[in-house]
Design a protein around this motif. Sequence first.
Motif, PDB file in Angstrom:
ATOM      1  N   PHE A 190       0.259 -58.395  43.843  1.00  0.00           N
ATOM      2  CA  PHE A 190      -0.515 -57.505  44.711  1.00  0.00           C
ATOM      3  C   PHE A 190      -1.187 -58.259  45.863  1.00  0.00           C
ATOM      4  O   PHE A 190      -1.900 -57.659  46.663  1.00  0.00           O
ATOM      5  N   ALA A 191      -0.986 -59.571  45.946  1.00  0.00           N
ATOM      6  CA  ALA A 191      -1.633 -60.362  46.992  1.00  0.00           C
ATOM      7  C   ALA A 191      -1.255 -59.829  48.373  1.00  0.00           C
ATOM      8  O   ALA A 191      -0.074 -59.609  48.680  1.00  0.00           O
ATOM      9  N   GLY A 192      -2.277 -59.594  49.205  1.00  0.00           N
ATOM     10  CA  GLY A 192      -2.044 -59.117  50.566  1.00  0.00           C
ATOM     11  C   GLY A 192      -1.860 -57.621  50.683  1.00  0.00           C
ATOM     12  O   GLY A 192      -1.669 -57.105  51.794  1.00  0.00           O
ATOM     13  N   ILE A 193      -1.920 -56.897  49.558  1.00  0.00           N
ATOM     14  CA  ILE A 193      -1.737 -55.441  49.573  1.00  0.00           C
ATOM     15  C   ILE A 193      -3.057 -54.776  49.208  1.00  0.00           C
ATOM     16  O   ILE A 193      -3.735 -55.189  48.267  1.00  0.00           O
ATOM     17  N   LYS A 194      -3.430 -53.750  49.970  1.00  0.00           N
ATOM     18  CA  LYS A 194      -4.653 -53.009  49.667  1.00  0.00           C
ATOM     19  C   LYS A 194      -4.352 -52.028  48.534  1.00  0.00           C
ATOM     20  O   LYS A 194      -3.303 -51.378  48.519  1.00  0.00           O
ATOM     21  N   VAL A 195      -5.305 -51.916  47.611  1.00  0.00           N
ATOM     22  CA  VAL A 195      -5.110 -51.089  46.408  1.00  0.00           C
ATOM     23  C   VAL A 195      -6.169 -50.008  46.358  1.00  0.00           C
ATOM     24  O   VAL A 195      -7.368 -50.283  46.510  1.00  0.00           O
ATOM     25  N   ALA A 196      -5.738 -48.765  46.144  1.00  0.00           N
ATOM     26  CA  ALA A 196      -6.655 -47.626  46.022  1.00  0.00           C
ATOM     27  C   ALA A 196      -6.532 -47.019  44.637  1.00  0.00           C
ATOM     28  O   ALA A 196      -5.451 -46.980  44.052  1.00  0.00           O
ATOM     29  N   ALA A 197      -7.671 -46.540  44.099  1.00  0.00           N
ATOM     30  CA  ALA A 197      -7.703 -45.868  42.794  1.00  0.00           C
ATOM     31  C   ALA A 197      -8.420 -44.546  42.961  1.00  0.00           C
ATOM     32  O   ALA A 197      -9.442 -44.464  43.659  1.00  0.00           O
ATOM     33  N   VAL A 198      -7.910 -43.509  42.312  1.00  0.00           N
ATOM     34  CA  VAL A 198      -8.447 -42.169  42.514  1.00  0.00           C
ATOM     35  C   VAL A 198      -9.810 -41.968  41.855  1.00  0.00           C
ATOM     36  O   VAL A 198     -10.559 -41.063  42.227  1.00  0.00           O
ATOM     37  N   LEU A 216       7.302 -53.811  47.080  1.00  0.00           N
ATOM     38  CA  LEU A 216       5.908 -54.253  46.953  1.00  0.00           C
ATOM     39  C   LEU A 216       5.835 -55.777  47.050  1.00  0.00           C
ATOM     40  O   LEU A 216       4.943 -56.338  47.695  1.00  0.00           O
ATOM     41  N   VAL A 217       6.821 -56.437  46.426  1.00  0.00           N
ATOM     42  CA  VAL A 217       6.842 -57.902  46.411  1.00  0.00           C
ATOM     43  C   VAL A 217       7.272 -58.459  47.774  1.00  0.00           C
ATOM     44  O   VAL A 217       6.768 -59.495  48.220  1.00  0.00           O
ATOM     45  N   THR A 218       8.158 -57.768  48.447  1.00  0.00           N
ATOM     46  CA  THR A 218       8.716 -58.292  49.700  1.00  0.00           C
ATOM     47  C   THR A 218       7.896 -57.915  50.929  1.00  0.00           C
ATOM     48  O   THR A 218       8.275 -58.228  52.046  1.00  0.00           O
ATOM     49  N   GLY A 219       6.764 -57.221  50.746  1.00  0.00           N
ATOM     50  CA  GLY A 219       5.891 -56.938  51.888  1.00  0.00           C
ATOM     51  C   GLY A 219       6.186 -55.644  52.610  1.00  0.00           C
ATOM     52  O   GLY A 219       5.869 -55.509  53.802  1.00  0.00           O
ATOM     53  N   ARG A 220       6.757 -54.679  51.941  1.00  0.00           N
ATOM     54  CA  ARG A 220       7.108 -53.414  52.581  1.00  0.00           C
ATOM     55  C   ARG A 220       5.882 -52.519  52.789  1.00  0.00           C
ATOM     56  O   ARG A 220       5.863 -51.669  53.678  1.00  0.00           O
TER      57      ARG A 220
END
Length: 568
Positions: free
Chosen positions: A369-377, A336-340
Amino acid sequence: MSPTTLPAGLDHGHVTFLGAGPGDPGLLTLRAVEALANADVLVGEHEVLDVVRTHARAGVAVLNTGPDPSAGTQPGTGTPQLAVVDAASTAAGVPALRDAAHLVMEAARGGKRVVRAVTGDPGLDAYAAEEMLACAAAGVPFEVVPGIATAVGVPAYAGVPLRDAQGADVRFVDARTASDRCWTEVGASDGTVVVSTTLDSVAAAAGELVAAGRKPDTPLTVTVAGTTTRQRTWTATLGSIAQTLKQAKVLPSPEGGRPVIAVVGERSAAAQRDQLSWFESKPLFGWKVLVPRTKEQAASLSDQLRSYGAVPHEVPTIAVEPPRTPQQMERAVKGLVTGRYEWIAFTSVNAVKAVREKFEEYGLDARAFAGIKVAAVGEQTAKALVAFGVKPDLVPSGEQSAAGLLEDWPPYDPVFDPIDRVFLPRADIATETLVAGLIELGWEVDDVTAYRTVRASPPPAETREAIKGGGFDAVLFTSSSTVRNLVGIAGKPHNVTVIACIGPATAKTAEEHGLRVDVMAPEPSVHKLAEALADFGMKRRAAALAAGDPVTRPSERRPGARRRRTTT
């Protein structure tokens, strides 16, 4: 700066005499909450501490009411004896009994911020003047935070206005200390009289008023446990109240010493109370509702049930534990931190908690979480993310479930999505619906076990007996696993208990366990489930009133009137 935030002095502390109101914690004032949050020492009787302690900061010293067999503690005859229950006193095994005023002064002289909490209002319900005078004599600064007086708050919750447009004199009488002259004065007036007394002394107080000149047919209401979900009100006249309480099988009773508020006067007439009794007519008033979820999951649901007048009882049916092999979770968080990943999808509050704990273990925070899209159910999961400092990019617009999340999830687009991988931290027993759906949309999924769910330990014997013996009025099942786990650790709910299920699958599981499903949510949401139960309770109440029957809770049904359950 508010007086409640003043720092303690070098030589003396500061004492706040705080009115905790008549019993409903929601009636605490903003000033009271502020004072409690800054207190070093909290002094109060047991029932008062139950109201205020949730607003006190962690580590506050609590000085609780203790028995004093050698001295009376009747109001007006002296200050109560309090037992010190902080670490210093309990180490000896026997709490020390000391005078409340001395406890307050001792703590204040030590430079502490002391909150002396009393029922109702310090100036009307309590006998705090002696302690205030002691502070003044010793040069200890103090303040008074008024509370809602019991004699005012209880009638309001009982639907009994003390004054109307025509106005009226209102007299307040404490029957335990009232003199003959006092009874003569209120008996000769035609105003409203608010009498503080006990259940077994109501008839005697009514007799005093009749003897002083009030007509025997003067209406009165008697309310016990006012402003709490145990509140109960009887309407009668001065001449008939004794018979009314006897017919209701309230007296004689070993609980006859319970305090009550009686309102005497035409403005407490039954016809008016029928229209104004807003509190006791709540759809689930007094219902004891079993909420078989973890404490964290049950919090908002319990708050909603309380707003309907219910008394929620939380019983965890599952316990959350770390995965047996943490390496997979550790690799995913590092990825998550390395941009995977392009996305991370949270399907529960527990998933948020598991990732957050792993972040804290590595010294990370929400910035990862910067640059990562986050979804919540759903909404509750989204709230847990916001509390973590993360605003989700995607929350289902429709059904709050994996299927609802998939409906709004965008397909993978190699032009706009530089990375095609989704991190899905979930429970070990989660279904494959979301994984399969994401793969169908073109995404690669790292399906990672973030936590394990195991069956919780059985609840206390008292709770198990209440479940099997009909002590609960309703139980809310929010998943098939809650049905199986509750029956497994506590037994099957009694046949008078109303069974409410979140959806068809949960209802089917309940029926397979021999339970009759009475309520089903119109959509799979815990809050819609609570709404549906409230609607059921409201219709049940309306039917009883239309039939001229007393409004009772399901647990009050007579054994002979129980319905049989059907099994499939």
